[in-house]
Write a protein that holds these residues in place. Structure first.
Motif, PDB file in Angstrom:
ATOM      1  N   ASP A 143       4.529  -7.011 -15.053  1.00  0.00           N
ATOM      2  CA  ASP A 143       4.954  -6.000 -14.084  1.00  0.00           C
ATOM      3  C   ASP A 143       4.611  -4.638 -14.665  1.00  0.00           C
ATOM      4  O   ASP A 143       5.134  -4.247 -15.714  1.00  0.00           O
ATOM      5  CB  ASP A 143       6.451  -6.121 -13.833  1.00  0.00           C
ATOM      6  CG  ASP A 143       6.982  -5.092 -12.844  1.00  0.00           C
ATOM      7  OD1 ASP A 143       6.254  -4.147 -12.472  1.00  0.00           O
ATOM      8  OD2 ASP A 143       8.146  -5.236 -12.449  1.00  0.00           O
ATOM      9  N   ARG A 156      -4.939   4.628 -10.816  1.00  0.00           N
ATOM     10  CA  ARG A 156      -3.794   4.800 -11.720  1.00  0.00           C
ATOM     11  C   ARG A 156      -3.965   3.999 -13.008  1.00  0.00           C
ATOM     12  O   ARG A 156      -3.352   4.311 -14.026  1.00  0.00           O
ATOM     13  CB  ARG A 156      -2.488   4.380 -11.031  1.00  0.00           C
ATOM     14  CG  ARG A 156      -1.956   5.415 -10.069  1.00  0.00           C
ATOM     15  CD  ARG A 156      -0.544   5.102  -9.616  1.00  0.00           C
ATOM     16  NE  ARG A 156      -0.401   3.870  -8.851  1.00  0.00           N
ATOM     17  CZ  ARG A 156      -0.688   3.745  -7.555  1.00  0.00           C
ATOM     18  NH1 ARG A 156      -1.141   4.769  -6.877  1.00  0.00           N
ATOM     19  NH2 ARG A 156      -0.516   2.593  -6.944  1.00  0.00           N
ATOM     20  N   TRP A 206      -4.941  -0.281  -2.711  1.00  0.00           N
ATOM     21  CA  TRP A 206      -5.465  -0.909  -3.916  1.00  0.00           C
ATOM     22  C   TRP A 206      -6.389   0.040  -4.662  1.00  0.00           C
ATOM     23  O   TRP A 206      -6.373   0.107  -5.886  1.00  0.00           O
ATOM     24  CB  TRP A 206      -6.140  -2.222  -3.563  1.00  0.00           C
ATOM     25  CG  TRP A 206      -6.855  -2.899  -4.701  1.00  0.00           C
ATOM     26  CD1 TRP A 206      -8.136  -3.359  -4.688  1.00  0.00           C
ATOM     27  CD2 TRP A 206      -6.352  -3.234  -5.997  1.00  0.00           C
ATOM     28  NE1 TRP A 206      -8.452  -3.936  -5.896  1.00  0.00           N
ATOM     29  CE2 TRP A 206      -7.367  -3.871  -6.720  1.00  0.00           C
ATOM     30  CE3 TRP A 206      -5.128  -3.026  -6.636  1.00  0.00           C
ATOM     31  CZ2 TRP A 206      -7.223  -4.320  -8.031  1.00  0.00           C
ATOM     32  CZ3 TRP A 206      -4.990  -3.477  -7.957  1.00  0.00           C
ATOM     33  CH2 TRP A 206      -6.013  -4.108  -8.633  1.00  0.00           C
ATOM     34  N   ALA A 239      -4.295   2.317  -6.670  1.00  0.00           N
ATOM     35  CA  ALA A 239      -3.747   1.628  -7.837  1.00  0.00           C
ATOM     36  C   ALA A 239      -4.804   1.518  -8.933  1.00  0.00           C
ATOM     37  O   ALA A 239      -4.500   1.710 -10.111  1.00  0.00           O
ATOM     38  CB  ALA A 239      -3.231   0.248  -7.443  1.00  0.00           C
ATOM     39  N   ASP A 286       4.228  -0.913 -10.633  1.00  0.00           N
ATOM     40  CA  ASP A 286       3.460  -0.463  -9.480  1.00  0.00           C
ATOM     41  C   ASP A 286       3.690  -1.450  -8.331  1.00  0.00           C
ATOM     42  O   ASP A 286       3.628  -2.661  -8.547  1.00  0.00           O
ATOM     43  CB  ASP A 286       1.965  -0.421  -9.842  1.00  0.00           C
ATOM     44  CG  ASP A 286       1.125   0.164  -8.731  1.00  0.00           C
ATOM     45  OD1 ASP A 286       0.837   1.363  -8.791  1.00  0.00           O
ATOM     46  OD2 ASP A 286       0.762  -0.583  -7.795  1.00  0.00           O
TER      47      ASP A 286
END
Length: 95
Positions: free
Chosen positions: A30, A8, A2, A5, A33
């Motif tokens: 969506d 990112r 996480w 993510a 990822d």
């Protein structure tokens, strides 16, 4: 995972995703990822006036949003804003 993510999808980044679910409080997106899902709350659609679920983008529609923040480790959601003022500010910051 996480934490990666979140890196990112940093706050202020302009991202694109596909609408995958409608709910009375907003939509899920969506982001491509495997860990993070985008969420646009009903209050983050329009600068003025009221947004209603009937005005949501269609399921499967591609939308652009600005990362506003992240939820906790359990939900793994990226909060997105699609207000014209937010998109304009993010676009100018990325120029």
């Amino acid at each position: 995972m996480w934490e990666a993510a979140k890196l990112r999808f940093p706050t202020g980044r302009l991202v694109r995703g596909v609408v995958i679910a409608h709910h009375p409080f907003g939509i899920f997106v969506d982001l491509g990822d495997p860990i993070a899902t985008g969420l646009v709350q009903i209050t983050d659609f329009v600068d003025s006036g009221r947004m209603t679920p009937e005005q949501y983008p269609r399921l499967g529609e591609s939308i652009e949003g600005v990362v506003l923040g992240h939820t906790d480790d359990h939900r793994k959601q990226v909060w997105l804003g699609v207000k014209p003022s937010q998109l304009r500010a993010a676009s100018q910051a990325n120029d």
